[in-house]
Scaffold this active site. Sequence first.
Site, PDB file in Angstrom:
ATOM      1  N   SER A 148      -2.537  23.933 -22.376  1.00  0.00           N
ATOM      2  CA  SER A 148      -3.380  22.385 -22.349  1.00  0.00           C
ATOM      3  C   SER A 148      -2.753  21.439 -22.536  1.00  0.00           C
ATOM      4  CB  SER A 148      -4.758  23.109 -23.018  1.00  0.00           C
ATOM      5  OG  SER A 148      -5.654  22.217 -23.607  1.00  0.00           O
ATOM      6  N   ASP A 293      -6.284  15.189 -20.557  1.00  0.00           N
ATOM      7  CA  ASP A 293      -5.105  15.935 -21.133  1.00  0.00           C
ATOM      8  C   ASP A 293      -4.462  16.757 -19.858  1.00  0.00           C
ATOM      9  OD1 ASP A 293      -6.944  18.010 -20.695  1.00  0.00           O
ATOM     10  OD2 ASP A 293      -6.922  18.991 -22.046  1.00  0.00           O
ATOM     11  N   ASP A 295      -3.601  19.833 -18.591  1.00  0.00           N
ATOM     12  CA  ASP A 295      -5.070  20.651 -17.416  1.00  0.00           C
ATOM     13  C   ASP A 295      -5.997  19.901 -17.401  1.00  0.00           C
ATOM     14  OD1 ASP A 295      -5.977  21.341 -19.702  1.00  0.00           O
ATOM     15  OD2 ASP A 295      -6.568  23.352 -19.377  1.00  0.00           O
ATOM     16  N   ASP A 297      -8.900  19.106 -18.768  1.00  0.00           N
ATOM     17  CA  ASP A 297     -10.039  19.879 -18.780  1.00  0.00           C
ATOM     18  C   ASP A 297     -10.733  18.661 -19.888  1.00  0.00           C
ATOM     19  OD1 ASP A 297      -8.675  20.844 -21.058  1.00  0.00           O
ATOM     20  OD2 ASP A 297      -9.174  22.553 -21.135  1.00  0.00           O
TER      21      ASP A 297
END
Length: 555
Positions: A148, A293, A295, A297
């Site tokens: 992440s 961010d 990734d 999500d």
Amino acid sequence: MTTYRRAAERWLAQDPDPVTRQELRAVLDAGDDAALADRFGAKLEFGTAGLRGELGAGPNRMNRVTVMRAAAGLAACLRRYATDPPGAPVVVGYDARHGSERFALDTAAVMTGAGLTVRLMPRPLPTPVLAYAVRHLGADAGVMVTASHNPPRDNGYKVYWADGAQIVPPLDEEISAAIDAVGPVDGLPLGEDWTVLGDDIVESYLRSLSRLPLGEAREIAVAYTPLHGVGRDVLLRAFAWAGFPAPAVVAEQAEPDPDFPTVAFPNPEEPGAMDLALTLGVSAGADLVIANDPDADRCAVGVRVGVDGPEGPRMLTGDEVGGLLAEYVLRHTSGADRLVVTTIVSSSLLGKIAQAYGVRFARSLTGFKWIMKAESPGDRLVFGYEEALGYSVGGDDGLPVHDKDGIGAALVVTAMAAEARREGRTLLTLLDDQARRHGLHATAQLSIRLEDLSLVGGLLARLRDDRPASLGGRTVEAVDDLSEGIDGLPPTEGLRLCLAGGARVIVRPSGTEPKLKCYLEVVVPVEDRVADARAAASAALEALRAELAAVLSPA
């Protein structure tokens, strides 16, 4: 030979990665016992967030051995729980971090070797695409290789179950036990007949976003950054699919880059991370500044201040965006069965919004996995959020993704801002209107970073045993121990301090770092000007933050 050296030699014998073998051999040859103890004196623990840690050799690092063991343990659990063993389908996705693709391929090989059917994402893609694919493809589980918004040196391993949501206890404990039972990975049977999905999985995800309440207004200017992550291409396609103008993209951060060279920390909440995007927003005359961010999500939102933007853009907090999205979704959906959910550390505003709209409201523990579990029979979850910039937005037919979705959230925020613009308003005026209706709910955070993870529990115990009588000039009226379970929630480490005037402080340990995280909220009635209430709230939060920092000082 020390215990750690013996463990390191055994590790070398099974490690398929020449890079980590060379790293570990250098540590052994140098006789660096401290480095060996750091790598072999502990191991990354598998929990509800899966695995996450620094890249490197040894069980306390993310590497190919750690990943293959995790894949083998998960495969063993799946063979017990799968709807149709031994060919239970598993979807595997990955981002663009160092090692992510290799870890995904190792996962596919181990799971295929264990007799499972594996479907591998076609390229580095956002986490919400993987979460969507699990349900869309009828899979029994999903694996996303990502850390992440962690630093560049980290990677991670996130596990989803058949409902498309992240795992919760006791499943994490079962998987962890199965991982511990895995022998040397060089003895694992490996397969190679997995299926690589095509771009149709991305197109299906994009079509699912058309279920979101996107309205009809489309006149809006957006500046966007993926923060060197994997969000850009999918977000641009989503905007085109929905008919919004293409956002201006921060050129320096447009391409995936696992070193994240323009930011000290690739998290839009961190100081400085949004500087380039905010600068572009001003030069492009953007109404909105949006960031994902790495990734994709999470979704961060900035807005222009003033009609001509003389004061520059302002970033909204996660709670501010959450409150705005909640009202927007509830205005564009119908039915008494609607449910909105947020976490125990988020603002209390959502409960008041739900009451005003006559819909059900629920709180969950921290983490989207718990938000997704708050739905009861007869409920229709249409919106969930957490203050850490995570949002899952749905429409009248529910949620397209059973996890936080930074792409879908960006679309709905843009639709909301375009609708407001058409009516001669902005997101800031919507926030002011909301404050007049429900009172100004202002939130802030305080982090107490410690030298070692073992110190966190002691500091929390000290606060539990020696509770302050007041904070920030407000009487502490009640203290709830979250470890005893409150409001019908499962026990978790932390304390909730309820203060006079509707203020609240929650203190809990970080799940990944040696620090205490404190979540502050004050509620100020709007008697005349909203600006006056905001000033009063800001002063109250600052007083709370200062006194709480003194109370929790480890010295």
